[in-house]
Design a protein around this motif. Structure first.
Motif, PDB file in Angstrom:
ATOM      1  N   ALA A   1      48.818  71.310  58.693  1.00  0.00           N
ATOM      2  CA  ALA A   1      49.575  71.717  57.643  1.00  0.00           C
ATOM      3  C   ALA A   1      48.903  71.639  56.341  1.00  0.00           C
ATOM      4  O   ALA A   1      49.168  72.650  55.552  1.00  0.00           O
ATOM      5  CB  ALA A   1      50.638  70.752  57.514  1.00  0.00           C
ATOM      6  N   PHE A   2      47.912  70.651  55.951  1.00  0.00           N
ATOM      7  CA  PHE A   2      47.166  70.597  54.841  1.00  0.00           C
ATOM      8  C   PHE A   2      46.069  71.841  54.739  1.00  0.00           C
ATOM      9  O   PHE A   2      46.214  72.505  53.698  1.00  0.00           O
ATOM     10  CB  PHE A   2      46.485  69.273  54.735  1.00  0.00           C
ATOM     11  CG  PHE A   2      45.543  69.080  53.580  1.00  0.00           C
ATOM     12  CD1 PHE A   2      46.080  68.867  52.249  1.00  0.00           C
ATOM     13  CD2 PHE A   2      44.355  69.249  53.629  1.00  0.00           C
ATOM     14  CE1 PHE A   2      45.122  68.763  51.140  1.00  0.00           C
ATOM     15  CE2 PHE A   2      43.332  69.144  52.353  1.00  0.00           C
ATOM     16  CZ  PHE A   2      44.058  68.915  51.402  1.00  0.00           C
ATOM     17  N   ASP A   3      45.383  72.167  55.797  1.00  0.00           N
ATOM     18  CA  ASP A   3      44.463  73.203  55.845  1.00  0.00           C
ATOM     19  C   ASP A   3      45.195  74.539  55.866  1.00  0.00           C
ATOM     20  O   ASP A   3      44.883  75.403  54.991  1.00  0.00           O
ATOM     21  CB  ASP A   3      43.884  73.286  57.263  1.00  0.00           C
ATOM     22  CG  ASP A   3      42.541  72.264  57.168  1.00  0.00           C
ATOM     23  OD1 ASP A   3      42.183  71.740  56.161  1.00  0.00           O
ATOM     24  OD2 ASP A   3      42.049  71.986  58.108  1.00  0.00           O
ATOM     25  N   ASP A   4      46.757  74.666  56.478  1.00  0.00           N
ATOM     26  CA  ASP A   4      47.354  76.038  56.249  1.00  0.00           C
ATOM     27  C   ASP A   4      47.517  76.148  54.838  1.00  0.00           C
ATOM     28  O   ASP A   4      47.567  77.259  54.119  1.00  0.00           O
ATOM     29  CB  ASP A   4      48.688  75.675  56.886  1.00  0.00           C
ATOM     30  CG  ASP A   4      48.283  76.061  58.303  1.00  0.00           C
ATOM     31  OD1 ASP A   4      47.029  76.388  58.941  1.00  0.00           O
ATOM     32  OD2 ASP A   4      49.263  75.864  59.277  1.00  0.00           O
ATOM     33  N   ALA A   5      47.951  75.159  54.042  1.00  0.00           N
ATOM     34  CA  ALA A   5      48.526  75.037  52.528  1.00  0.00           C
ATOM     35  C   ALA A   5      47.153  75.455  51.775  1.00  0.00           C
ATOM     36  O   ALA A   5      47.242  76.353  50.998  1.00  0.00           O
ATOM     37  CB  ALA A   5      48.950  73.824  52.167  1.00  0.00           C
ATOM     38  N   MET A   6      46.187  74.743  52.064  1.00  0.00           N
ATOM     39  CA  MET A   6      44.791  75.032  51.512  1.00  0.00           C
ATOM     40  C   MET A   6      44.261  76.323  51.430  1.00  0.00           C
ATOM     41  O   MET A   6      43.865  77.091  50.526  1.00  0.00           O
ATOM     42  CB  MET A   6      43.869  74.055  51.945  1.00  0.00           C
ATOM     43  CG  MET A   6      43.997  72.595  51.498  1.00  0.00           C
ATOM     44  SD  MET A   6      43.562  72.357  49.697  1.00  0.00           S
ATOM     45  CE  MET A   6      41.732  72.428  49.847  1.00  0.00           C
ATOM     46  N   LEU A   7      44.484  76.895  52.709  1.00  0.00           N
ATOM     47  CA  LEU A   7      43.982  78.253  52.925  1.00  0.00           C
ATOM     48  C   LEU A   7      45.061  79.446  52.139  1.00  0.00           C
ATOM     49  O   LEU A   7      44.505  80.239  51.474  1.00  0.00           O
ATOM     50  CB  LEU A   7      44.057  78.694  54.329  1.00  0.00           C
ATOM     51  CG  LEU A   7      42.888  77.904  55.226  1.00  0.00           C
ATOM     52  CD1 LEU A   7      43.213  78.439  56.770  1.00  0.00           C
ATOM     53  CD2 LEU A   7      41.621  78.865  54.923  1.00  0.00           C
TER      54      LEU A   7
END
Length: 68
Positions: free
Chosen positions: A11-17
């Motif tokens: 979820a963090f990577d999705d938000a960062m992307l």
């Protein structure tokens, strides 16, 4: 050392992307760096990381489009 939950990291990577067009690996984050933000919800953690490191948000240049 905190163990990073895989669902939180995804979820963090999705938000960062979505916000910055990079993921944690692109940002050079290791387990220690991730641990500093892991107590926050993933979206909030991504925004906090971006603020801390003065990352420019993608939607600054390319406004998000409404889905049809």
């Amino acid at each position: 050392m905190n163990r990073i939950d895989s669902e939180w990291l995804e979820a963090f990577d999705d938000a960062m992307l979505g916000f910055f067009a990079i993921d944690h690996a692109d940002a050079g984050m290791d387990q220690t760096d991730l641990g500093r933000y892991s107590d926050l919800p993933a979206r909030d953690a991504a925004l906090a990381f971006g603020h801390d490191y003065e990352l420019c948000r993608v939607d600054t240049f390319w406004p998000l489009q409404d889905s049809p």
